[in-house]
Motif scaffolding. Structure first.
Motif, PDB file in Angstrom:
ATOM      1  N   ALA A   1      -0.185  -2.906   5.203  1.00 33.37           N
ATOM      2  CA  ALA A   1      -1.029  -1.584   5.262  1.00 33.37           C
ATOM      3  C   ALA A   1      -0.327  -0.939   5.986  1.00 33.37           C
ATOM      4  O   ALA A   1       0.277  -0.861   7.279  1.00 33.37           O
TER       5      ALA A   1
ATOM      6  N   GLU B   1       0.846  -1.136   0.047  1.00 37.18           N
ATOM      7  CA  GLU B   1       0.200  -0.026  -0.095  1.00 37.18           C
ATOM      8  C   GLU B   1       0.793   1.150   0.125  1.00 37.18           C
ATOM      9  O   GLU B   1       1.814   1.578   0.674  1.00 37.18           O
TER      10      GLU B   1
ATOM     11  N   THR C   1      -2.834  -7.834   3.560  1.00 34.35           N
ATOM     12  CA  THR C   1      -1.937  -6.540   3.237  1.00 34.35           C
ATOM     13  C   THR C   1      -0.517  -6.877   3.390  1.00 34.35           C
ATOM     14  O   THR C   1      -0.225  -7.464   4.617  1.00 34.35           O
TER      15      THR C   1
END
Length: 277
Positions: free
Chosen positions: A84, A35, A81
């Motif tokens: 993240a 991300e 993720t």
């Protein structure tokens, strides 16, 4: 040892649906997506890998959106993720996004988190880089409350909210696993206090893995799962990680067009087959 993939999904590479289907077809068990909400024009913060910042950092799809698309075309793949940037996010919104993804994937979501390195990016979100570690620690505690309590509340120095109803709740019990990224003393303390699994980077030596697992056991945290994030292809290191007790290796997958991606996945699947078990 199991094998997955860690990568950046962008508007210029393979679509998340095609990637996820290809992974499941080839026997990979997990997909970890990076991300970055944006990249500031200022390059004051040096890229940890050295040199110029790779192009894919500038074009990253939101991982929760991409993983939701991947969930729709898969049945077994762990959707995670990696990582993240929670300190750049509103914790209540993130709790809702994560729980929603866990629901639509039937409990196949894992939240990988890290403090991040791009200080200008953090500042644009109103985050003080100097307190990002303390903020992440409080956010992880708040997430657990939002995911598990009927009327959740949290009162910290950096995160503070009165009782709220926060639904949906995750279907994973007691909540989606939290994978803590990093190898620094602060990251390892965070792992021991708030993490369910460890996500060290691909340059972490097997001996370091073993030392951390022994330290966790001494702190009453035995059997913490380990996934290597962004791993290379060195077969001796793969063997060493297996011996050290690593549960999963997530190979680094370059962000390239779909036809090239499938070729690389075939090569990585063959490598994984030689070290699985």
């Amino acid at each position: 040892m199991k094998f997955g993939i860690s990568t950046f999904v962008t508007d210029e590479g393979i679509r998340p649906t095609s990637l996820a289907s290809a992974l499941e077809e080839r026997g990979f068990d997990a997909l970890f997506l990076a991300e970055h909400s944006h990249i500031p024009v200022s390059r004051e913060s040096p890229y940890p890998g050295g040199g110029d910042l790779p192009r894919h950092y500038y074009r990253t799809l939101d991982p929760f959106v991409a993983l939701s698309a991947a969930a729709a075309v898969t049945e077994r793949l762990l959707l995670a993720t990696g990582v993240a940037l929670l300190v750049q996010r509103d914790v209540i919104h993130t709790a809702n996004e994560a729980a929603s993804l866990d629901v639509v994937s039937d409990g196949r979501f894992a939240l990988g988190v890290g403090v991040g390195w791009n200080r200008e990016e953090m500042r644009n979100h109103g985050t003080d880089p100097r307190t990002r570690g303390a903020l992440l620690d409080e956010q992880l505690q708040a997430l657990r409350a939002l995911w598990t309590e009927e009327q959740a509340e949290f009162h910290g120095r950096l995160v503070d909210f009165d009782p709220v109803y926060a639904w949906p709740k995750p279907v994973s019990s007691p909540h989606p696993p939290i994978y803590v990224g990093g190898e620094s003393p602060a990251a390892l303390a965070r792992l021991a206090a708030y993490g369910d699994a460890w996500l060290p980077r691909g340059d972490t030596e097997p001996a370091e893995i073993g030392a951390v697992l022994r330290s966790l056991a001494e702190q009453g945290r035995a059997d913490v799962p380990v996934t290597i994030f962004g791993a290379g292809r060195a077969e001796d290191r793969l063997a060493g990680w297996a011996e050290a007790g690593v549960e999963r290796v997530a190979f680094d997958l370059p962000t390239v067009p779909e036809s090239e991606t499938l070729t690389v996945l075939d090569e990585l699947a063959a490598l994984a087959a030689r070290h699985s078990g």
